[in-house]
Each structure stands twice: as structure tokens, then as C-alpha cells.
Design an enzyme around this catalytic site. Structure first.
Site, mmCIF file in Angstrom:
data_model
loop_
_atom_site.group_PDB
_atom_site.id
_atom_site.type_symbol
_atom_site.label_atom_id
_atom_site.label_comp_id
_atom_site.label_asym_id
_atom_site.label_seq_id
_atom_site.Cartn_x
_atom_site.Cartn_y
_atom_site.Cartn_z
ATOM 1 N N LYS A 170 0.867 -1.170 0.000
ATOM 2 C CA LYS A 170 0.000 0.000 0.000
ATOM 3 C C LYS A 170 0.902 1.217 0.000
ATOM 4 O O LYS A 170 1.574 1.500 0.990
ATOM 5 C CB LYS A 170 -0.915 -0.021 1.235
ATOM 6 C CG LYS A 170 -1.997 1.071 1.226
ATOM 7 C CD LYS A 170 -1.477 2.392 1.759
ATOM 8 C CE LYS A 170 -2.527 3.490 1.649
ATOM 9 N NZ LYS A 170 -1.958 4.825 1.983
ATOM 10 N N GLY A 209 6.941 5.401 7.753
ATOM 11 C CA GLY A 209 6.233 6.659 7.674
ATOM 12 C C GLY A 209 6.297 7.442 8.970
ATOM 13 O O GLY A 209 7.263 7.340 9.721
ATOM 14 N N SER A 210 5.259 8.195 9.234
ATOM 15 C CA SER A 210 5.233 9.084 10.390
ATOM 16 C C SER A 210 4.971 8.333 11.690
ATOM 17 O O SER A 210 4.437 7.210 11.685
ATOM 18 C CB SER A 210 4.151 10.147 10.201
ATOM 19 O OG SER A 210 2.864 9.541 10.245
ATOM 20 N N GLY A 216 2.390 5.261 12.307
ATOM 21 C CA GLY A 216 2.874 4.030 12.919
ATOM 22 C C GLY A 216 2.072 3.633 14.147
ATOM 23 O O GLY A 216 1.765 2.457 14.370
ATOM 24 N N GLU A 225 9.236 1.658 10.900
ATOM 25 C CA GLU A 225 10.298 2.660 10.775
ATOM 26 C C GLU A 225 9.605 4.014 10.716
ATOM 27 O O GLU A 225 8.936 4.343 9.740
ATOM 28 C CB GLU A 225 11.148 2.458 9.526
ATOM 29 C CG GLU A 225 12.288 3.470 9.479
ATOM 30 C CD GLU A 225 13.082 3.465 8.180
ATOM 31 O OE1 GLU A 225 13.669 4.511 7.855
ATOM 32 O OE2 GLU A 225 13.092 2.420 7.500
ATOM 33 N N GLU A 271 10.373 16.503 14.450
ATOM 34 C CA GLU A 271 10.892 16.147 13.129
ATOM 35 C C GLU A 271 10.608 17.269 12.133
ATOM 36 O O GLU A 271 9.495 17.782 12.060
ATOM 37 C CB GLU A 271 10.266 14.850 12.642
ATOM 38 C CG GLU A 271 10.881 14.359 11.332
ATOM 39 C CD GLU A 271 10.396 12.975 10.935
ATOM 40 O OE1 GLU A 271 11.176 12.221 10.337
ATOM 41 O OE2 GLU A 271 9.221 12.655 11.220
#
Length: 396
Positions: free
Chosen positions: A87, A140-141, A145, A162, A297
Site C-alpha cells: 500500500k 512513515g510518520s 505508525g 520505521e 521532526e
């Protein structure tokens, strides 16, 4: 690229899937490299001067040329005998289509690799809860997650995440300033800072701080921001309007709280092309951990530099983060660095380099940077099931 991507695996088989002889990776590379490079540039804004190199790097990690973000999980998953459902991020939708087509052309049996496009998390929840899915890999973010982890918690299933990073660099006072500045700038703003392991904050020994800033300015003044389709461009736009706004908000917050914008004069930093989410590469000094640019981030071309008194203070600030993906130490004294990095809380610690996932080393995040492992033999092991056979002779 740190893009939101979910890889889900069907039940693990005992037989290898790649059994047919297909087209070689070199043949596919020659056929697809330019097309794939152009698509990355069009969808992400990464300069065309670099996208071909990314495709080549992906090839070195796998048997065919998919994009680098997926290769770390996709290739070992296939080699271990799994069927895979991908996806992709809606920001880069054609990645999975190109990957699937390339695998099919290389000889992968039909339907071993599938993909879906969906904007609804409800549909994704159904897939994540399916008992036919035995492993979930998400890149991703942190927010994404946590959402995936929450859904997956309804049952016992392996989840590899991750997520975000706020990767620090510490520059000791014995470095060659010009060399270190060149490396730090590259590690911070390559691909407009949109790398999972980009340098997002820099701590510099107070004895060399001012001289180091001067060298950073020299390097930045030579960078060229512009149209990513121009081979001369080094920095293109960021991925989205939302990303641009997030980066600018962090810079504004830092300046409001006392930081100084010391970005050097550069015509390409202000005369952007008319269309695109361009962000000026920005050098900030006088920063502190009261500013979001040092704690949240950024994922953009910003270099915040903070002065420290020495190793102990540097380590303290490096560890003062909810994230722990990578970190780097820059010094001529490698033996001292080896002792120093043992104290740094991150899954990967570099000495005199950054932003370089090595295929033979485990890639893992500490703290809120994730869970699980990619790359190396440890990363491969997540895609197989262990089974012990204990057999005793029948008594005669």
C-alpha cells in the site's frame, strides 16, 4: 525516501517463490532506469541529477530495480517465500505499479506481489486485521505508525515500524572544518532534507563554533535550488504544501525564540520557479531545545546549529529526544568516537559519515523511531517463521 508505505505479508511458505528464470536486473535497469528516475523527480521533486543514482542503489540491494524505501523489506520478504501486498503513499502512487510490473517481467509468478491504492484507513484496517496477514511493515510518520500498531494489537501479529527521526550530529573540535562542513550540509539538505536519516540538528564544540559556521556558509552559498528537472539543480521543492508549512513554522518559531537566520546570500534561495513547494535551505544559530526545530521532526532543508562545551554536553543533548534512528560523530580521533557513540541512544551511529543505510548492518529505530529490524541477516529473519524439530527414535 521516508514515505508512508505499508507492506503486508501472506502466510509464510516453505518453498522459494523465485523459481522461474526471468529478465536480468541489468536488462531491467537499462530499460527502466530513466523512466523510474523521472517519476521520482515528478512525484517527489527530487532533482533529476540524483534520482538515477537512487535507482542504481536500489538495484544493488535487490534483484530488480524498485525504489529504495521498499527494497529493504520487499526483496527479503519475497526471497523468504512470502506473498506481499503493498500500500503506497498517495504522494508517490506509481511506485508500487512500477515495482510490480518489474517483478512480473523478471519472472515472479502472478499475484505473489499485489498492491492497493486507498485513501480510507477503514479499508486498511480490514486488511491489517485479516488472519491471512502474518507480518506488517510500515515506513512513515510516528502518527501513522501508532495507528497501525493500535489496529494490529487486536491480534498476535509481527509489526515492524520505521518512523520519525530527529537525527543529531556532533562536531568535535579536532575536525577539518571545510571537510566537515561539506559533509554536514550534504547530510542535512540532500533531497531537501527528506531522508529518514537526514541530519536534523547539529552540536558543535564551542572552540570551533564560529569558524564552523563560516565554513557552512561557504558551502551553502554554492548550492543551487531550482526546477528538479534541470540537471544543474541540487535542491528541489519539498513533497507537499503541508510539509512546506511545517518547516516554515519551525523556522519562524526558532527565530521568535532567539535563533538567528545566518543563511548566506544565494540568488537561487529566493528566486524560486513559479510553481512548487520550495523551501529555502536555512542555517540557524543560537538554537536551543526550547525550539521545535530541535525537538520535532523537520524533514526539510534546515540546519540548526547549537554550541556545546564538549563530549558530555553533546551526548546529553543528542539523547534529549523522543526519537533515536541515527546519530553521527565527526572527529579525527576515531577511538574516542567509538567510546562516545556507545553512549548515544540511536539504532545506528555513524563516525565521520551520515545518511547511509548499510545493507549488511541492522537498520532499527530506538524510542519513537520504531520497532523491528530491516537490512542485514536480522532484517531477513523477520520474514520467516522458526520451527524446531525434536525427534527421538522409537524404542525397539
Amino acid at each position: 525516501m521516508c514515505l508512508e508505505t505499508i507492506t503486508t505479508l501472506s502466510p509464510v511458505t516453505n518453498e522459494p517463490i523465485l523459481t522461474r528464470k526471468g529478465v536480468s536486473s541489468e536488462d531491467l535497469r537499462q530499460k527502466k532506469q530513466d523512466e523510474l528516475a523521472r517519476e521520482v523527480t515528478e512525484q517527489m521533486g527530487r532533482p533529476i541529477a540524483y534520482t538515477g543514482v537512487e535507482i542504481m542503489t536500489a538495484i544493488k540491494r535487490g534483484s530488480i530495480p524498485p525504489y529504495l524505501t521498499l527494497v529493504n523489506s520487499l526483496v527479503p520478504a519475497i526471497l523468504a517465500g512470502n506473498a506481499v501486498i503493498l500500500k503506497p503513499s498517495p504522494q508517490t502512487p506509481t511506485i508500487v505499479e512500477q515495482i510490480t510490473a518489474a517483478f512480473m517481467e523478471a519472472g515472479l509468478p502472478k499475484d505473489v506481489l499485489q498492491y492497493l491504492h486507498c485513501g480510507s484507513f477503514t479499508l486498511l484496517e480490514t486488511l491489517l486485521r485479516s488472519p491471512q496477514i502474518n507480518h506488517i511493515s510500515f515506513t512513515g510518520s510516528l502518527t501513522g505508525g501508532l495507528a497501525v500498531q493500535k489496529v494490529a494489537s487486536d491480534r498476535i501479529v509481527n509489526v515492524c515500524l520505521e518512523l520519525g527521526g530527529k537525527d543529531p550530529a556532533y562536531v568535535r573540535d579536532d575536525v577539518d572544518l571545510a571537510w566537515a562542513a561539506e559533509e554536514i550540509v550534504d547530510g542535512a539538505i540532500f533531497n531537501s532534507g527528506q531522508s529518514c536519516c537526514a541530519i536534523e540538528r547539529v552540536y558543535v564544540h564551542e572552540r570551533i563554533h564560529n569558524a564552523f559556521i563560516a565554513e557552512i556558509k561557504k558551502v551553502l552559498s554554492q548550492y543551487r535550488v531550482g526546477d528538479p528537472s534541470d540537471p544543474k539543480t541540487q535542491i528541489g521543492p519539498v513533497i507537499s504544501k503541508q510539509s512546506k508549512e511545517t518547516i516554515q513554522t519551525q523556522v519562524e518559531d526558532a527565530i521568535k525564540k532567539g535563533a538567528k537566520d545566518e543563511t548566506p546570500e544565494n540568488d537561487t534561495f529566493k528566486n524560486f520557479p513559479p510553481n512548487g513547494n520550495y523551501v529555502k535551505p536555512t542555517l540557524l544559530t543560537g538554537v536551543s531545545h526550547k525550539m521545535s526545530v530541535m525537538t520535532k521532526e523537520t524533514f526539510g532543508p534546515v540546519i540548526p546549529v547549537m554550541k556545546v562545551s564538549g563530549d558530555d554536553e553533546a551526548v546529553r543533548w543528542m539523547n534529549d529526544s523522543e526519537f533515536g534512528l541515527t546519530a553521527s560523530v565527526w572527529t579525527k580521533d576515531v577511538s574516542a568516537a567509538e567510546k562516545l557513540i556507545e553512549r548515544v541512544e540511536a539504532g545506528t551511529v555513524f563516525v565521520n559519515r551520515s545518511d547511509f543505510p548499510s545493507p549488511d548492518l541492522a537498520w532499527t529505530g530506538w524510542k519513537n523511531s520504531g520497532r523491528g529490524v530491516a537490512l542485514s541477516r536480522f532484517g531477513f529473519e523477520q520474514f520467516v517463521k522458526l520451527k524446531s524439530y525434536h525427534i527421538k527414535d522409537y524404542p525397539r
